[in-house]
Design a protein around this motif. Structure first.
Motif, PDB file in Angstrom:
ATOM      1  N   GLU A 201      11.974 -52.448 -81.412  1.00 22.89           N
ATOM      2  CA  GLU A 201      12.532 -51.754 -80.252  1.00 22.89           C
ATOM      3  C   GLU A 201      11.821 -50.426 -80.000  1.00 22.89           C
ATOM      4  OE1 GLU A 201      16.874 -49.772 -79.322  1.00 22.89           O
ATOM      5  OE2 GLU A 201      16.799 -51.642 -80.460  1.00 22.89           O
ATOM      6  N   GLY A 202      11.467 -50.197 -78.750  1.00 19.26           N
ATOM      7  CA  GLY A 202      10.842 -48.934 -78.391  1.00 19.26           C
ATOM      8  C   GLY A 202       9.327 -48.934 -78.531  1.00 19.26           C
ATOM      9  N   GLY A 203       8.768 -50.072 -78.941  1.00 21.34           N
ATOM     10  CA  GLY A 203       7.320 -50.153 -79.087  1.00 21.34           C
ATOM     11  C   GLY A 203       6.718 -51.152 -78.117  1.00 21.34           C
ATOM     12  N   TYR A 204       5.412 -51.245 -78.142  1.00 24.40           N
ATOM     13  CA  TYR A 204       4.716 -52.191 -77.279  1.00 24.40           C
ATOM     14  C   TYR A 204       4.170 -53.353 -78.099  1.00 24.40           C
ATOM     15  CZ  TYR A 204       4.908 -48.736 -73.566  1.00 24.40           C
ATOM     16  OH  TYR A 204       5.351 -47.857 -72.612  1.00 24.40           O
ATOM     17  N   ALA A 205       4.057 -54.492 -77.455  1.00 28.55           N
ATOM     18  CA  ALA A 205       3.454 -55.661 -78.076  1.00 28.55           C
ATOM     19  C   ALA A 205       2.696 -56.421 -76.999  1.00 28.55           C
ATOM     20  CB  ALA A 205       4.519 -56.550 -78.708  1.00 28.55           C
ATOM     21  N   VAL A 206       1.918 -57.404 -77.439  1.00 27.61           N
ATOM     22  CA  VAL A 206       1.124 -58.209 -76.513  1.00 27.61           C
ATOM     23  C   VAL A 206       1.641 -59.642 -76.559  1.00 27.61           C
ATOM     24  CG1 VAL A 206      -1.195 -58.948 -75.859  1.00 27.61           C
ATOM     25  CG2 VAL A 206      -0.881 -56.765 -77.038  1.00 27.61           C
ATOM     26  N   ILE A 207       1.789 -60.256 -75.398  1.00 31.85           N
ATOM     27  CA  ILE A 207       2.215 -61.661 -75.356  1.00 31.85           C
ATOM     28  C   ILE A 207       1.030 -62.535 -75.752  1.00 31.85           C
ATOM     29  CG2 ILE A 207       2.963 -63.538 -73.842  1.00 31.85           C
ATOM     30  CD1 ILE A 207       4.512 -61.409 -72.232  1.00 31.85           C
ATOM     31  N   ILE A 208       1.221 -63.333 -76.810  1.00 35.92           N
ATOM     32  CA  ILE A 208       0.125 -64.203 -77.244  1.00 35.92           C
ATOM     33  C   ILE A 208       0.493 -65.678 -77.099  1.00 35.92           C
ATOM     34  CG2 ILE A 208      -0.885 -62.494 -78.796  1.00 35.92           C
ATOM     35  CD1 ILE A 208       0.408 -64.147 -81.118  1.00 35.92           C
ATOM     36  N   GLY A 209       1.709 -65.935 -76.621  1.00 32.12           N
ATOM     37  CA  GLY A 209       2.096 -67.326 -76.406  1.00 32.12           C
ATOM     38  C   GLY A 209       3.297 -67.410 -75.493  1.00 32.12           C
ATOM     39  N   ILE A 210       3.368 -68.479 -74.707  1.00 35.38           N
ATOM     40  CA  ILE A 210       4.525 -68.734 -73.848  1.00 35.38           C
ATOM     41  C   ILE A 210       5.232 -69.949 -74.434  1.00 35.38           C
ATOM     42  CG2 ILE A 210       5.312 -69.147 -71.480  1.00 35.38           C
ATOM     43  CD1 ILE A 210       3.548 -66.702 -71.506  1.00 35.38           C
ATOM     44  N   VAL A 211       6.485 -69.763 -74.854  1.00 36.76           N
ATOM     45  CA  VAL A 211       7.227 -70.879 -75.441  1.00 36.76           C
ATOM     46  C   VAL A 211       7.830 -71.733 -74.330  1.00 36.76           C
ATOM     47  CG1 VAL A 211       9.119 -71.520 -76.984  1.00 36.76           C
ATOM     48  CG2 VAL A 211       7.716 -69.512 -77.496  1.00 36.76           C
ATOM     49  N   ASP A 212       8.592 -71.089 -73.459  1.00 39.99           N
ATOM     50  CA  ASP A 212       9.174 -71.761 -72.294  1.00 39.99           C
ATOM     51  C   ASP A 212       9.503 -70.680 -71.277  1.00 39.99           C
ATOM     52  OD1 ASP A 212      11.561 -70.534 -73.153  1.00 39.99           O
ATOM     53  OD2 ASP A 212      12.192 -72.317 -74.250  1.00 39.99           O
ATOM     54  N   ASN A 213      10.385 -70.961 -70.321  1.00 43.70           N
ATOM     55  CA  ASN A 213      10.624 -69.943 -69.295  1.00 43.70           C
ATOM     56  C   ASN A 213      11.534 -68.813 -69.780  1.00 43.70           C
ATOM     57  OD1 ASN A 213      12.983 -71.338 -69.333  1.00 43.70           O
ATOM     58  ND2 ASN A 213      12.864 -72.080 -67.226  1.00 43.70           N
ATOM     59  N   ARG A 214      12.030 -68.905 -71.028  1.00 43.22           N
ATOM     60  CA  ARG A 214      12.876 -67.828 -71.548  1.00 43.22           C
ATOM     61  C   ARG A 214      12.264 -67.088 -72.733  1.00 43.22           C
ATOM     62  NH1 ARG A 214      17.807 -69.640 -73.539  1.00 43.22           N
ATOM     63  NH2 ARG A 214      18.284 -67.473 -73.917  1.00 43.22           N
ATOM     64  N   PHE A 215      11.381 -67.761 -73.458  1.00 44.69           N
ATOM     65  CA  PHE A 215      10.843 -67.156 -74.676  1.00 44.69           C
ATOM     66  C   PHE A 215       9.325 -67.059 -74.664  1.00 44.69           C
ATOM     67  CE2 PHE A 215      15.003 -68.596 -76.014  1.00 44.69           C
ATOM     68  CZ  PHE A 215      15.448 -67.536 -76.795  1.00 44.69           C
ATOM     69  N   VAL A 216       8.837 -65.983 -75.283  1.00 45.72           N
ATOM     70  CA  VAL A 216       7.401 -65.792 -75.462  1.00 45.72           C
ATOM     71  C   VAL A 216       7.152 -65.418 -76.919  1.00 45.72           C
ATOM     72  CG1 VAL A 216       6.947 -65.072 -73.080  1.00 45.72           C
ATOM     73  CG2 VAL A 216       7.550 -63.350 -74.803  1.00 45.72           C
ATOM     74  N   LEU A 217       5.899 -65.507 -77.328  1.00 42.82           N
ATOM     75  CA  LEU A 217       5.500 -65.035 -78.655  1.00 42.82           C
ATOM     76  C   LEU A 217       4.772 -63.712 -78.474  1.00 42.82           C
ATOM     77  CD1 LEU A 217       4.103 -68.359 -80.160  1.00 42.82           C
ATOM     78  CD2 LEU A 217       6.341 -67.319 -80.569  1.00 42.82           C
ATOM     79  N   ILE A 218       5.197 -62.708 -79.250  1.00 43.36           N
ATOM     80  CA  ILE A 218       4.538 -61.406 -79.146  1.00 43.36           C
ATOM     81  C   ILE A 218       3.989 -60.997 -80.506  1.00 43.36           C
ATOM     82  CG2 ILE A 218       5.938 -60.597 -77.198  1.00 43.36           C
ATOM     83  CD1 ILE A 218       7.539 -58.901 -79.287  1.00 43.36           C
ATOM     84  N   ALA A 219       2.947 -60.184 -80.468  1.00 44.96           N
ATOM     85  CA  ALA A 219       2.374 -59.616 -81.673  1.00 44.96           C
ATOM     86  C   ALA A 219       1.805 -58.255 -81.320  1.00 44.96           C
ATOM     87  CB  ALA A 219       1.278 -60.519 -82.227  1.00 44.96           C
ATOM     88  N   ASP A 220       1.758 -57.366 -82.317  1.00 41.37           N
ATOM     89  CA  ASP A 220       1.177 -56.044 -82.056  1.00 41.37           C
ATOM     90  C   ASP A 220      -0.047 -55.773 -82.927  1.00 41.37           C
ATOM     91  OD1 ASP A 220       2.231 -55.494 -84.561  1.00 41.37           O
ATOM     92  OD2 ASP A 220       3.783 -54.140 -83.829  1.00 41.37           O
ATOM     93  N   GLY A 221      -0.398 -56.745 -83.784  1.00 45.82           N
ATOM     94  CA  GLY A 221      -1.567 -56.573 -84.628  1.00 45.82           C
ATOM     95  C   GLY A 221      -1.313 -55.692 -85.831  1.00 45.82           C
ATOM     96  N   ASP A 222      -0.068 -55.192 -85.936  1.00 40.96           N
ATOM     97  CA  ASP A 222       0.256 -54.279 -87.031  1.00 40.96           C
ATOM     98  C   ASP A 222       1.403 -54.871 -87.842  1.00 40.96           C
ATOM     99  OD1 ASP A 222       0.461 -52.084 -88.682  1.00 40.96           O
ATOM    100  OD2 ASP A 222       1.510 -50.845 -87.216  1.00 40.96           O
ATOM    101  N   LYS A 223       2.642 -54.569 -87.445  1.00 44.51           N
ATOM    102  CA  LYS A 223       3.784 -55.151 -88.164  1.00 44.51           C
ATOM    103  C   LYS A 223       3.936 -56.633 -87.822  1.00 44.51           C
ATOM    104  CE  LYS A 223       6.676 -52.009 -86.633  1.00 44.51           C
ATOM    105  NZ  LYS A 223       5.767 -50.996 -86.033  1.00 44.51           N
TER     106      LYS A 223
END
Length: 96
Positions: A22-44
């Motif tokens: 919460e409060g940080g940024y991440a990058v979308i690296i995958g689309i699961v469906d119209n409600r969920f995505v996969l995110i990663a920040d390369g760190d945690k």
């Protein structure tokens, strides 16, 4: 960097509203469906262990990292360094 519409896209920067990141940024690296995505920040949240996130808990930014998007479309993966760089570049551009 390109600007986008409402649908989440690979490489898009997102601000996290809920959860441990919460409060940080991440990058979308995958689309699961119209409600969920996969995110990663390369760190945690590394590329190989992305977080499945409800789109409702993200604020999609109007920026897509072309480096991340290109890497994902060419090789199906992206380095953690590239994810960190994309977020860092975005935050600097915003002047935070």
């Amino acid at each position: 960097m390109m600007h986008v519409d409402d649908a989440p896209q690979i490489g898009q920067i997102a601000f996290v509203l809920r959860g441990k990141d919460e409060g940080g940024y991440a990058v979308i690296i995958g689309i699961v469906d119209n409600r969920f995505v996969l995110i990663a920040d390369g760190d945690k949240k590394r590329f190989d262990r992305p977080k499945k996130k409800n789109i409702a808990h993200l604020v999609l930014q109007s920026v897509v990292s072309t480096e991340v998007a290109d890497s994902m479309s060419e090789t199906g993966r992206v380095t953690n360094a590239k994810l960190r760089y994309a977020i860092q570049k975005f935050v600097q551009a915003k002047g935070e």
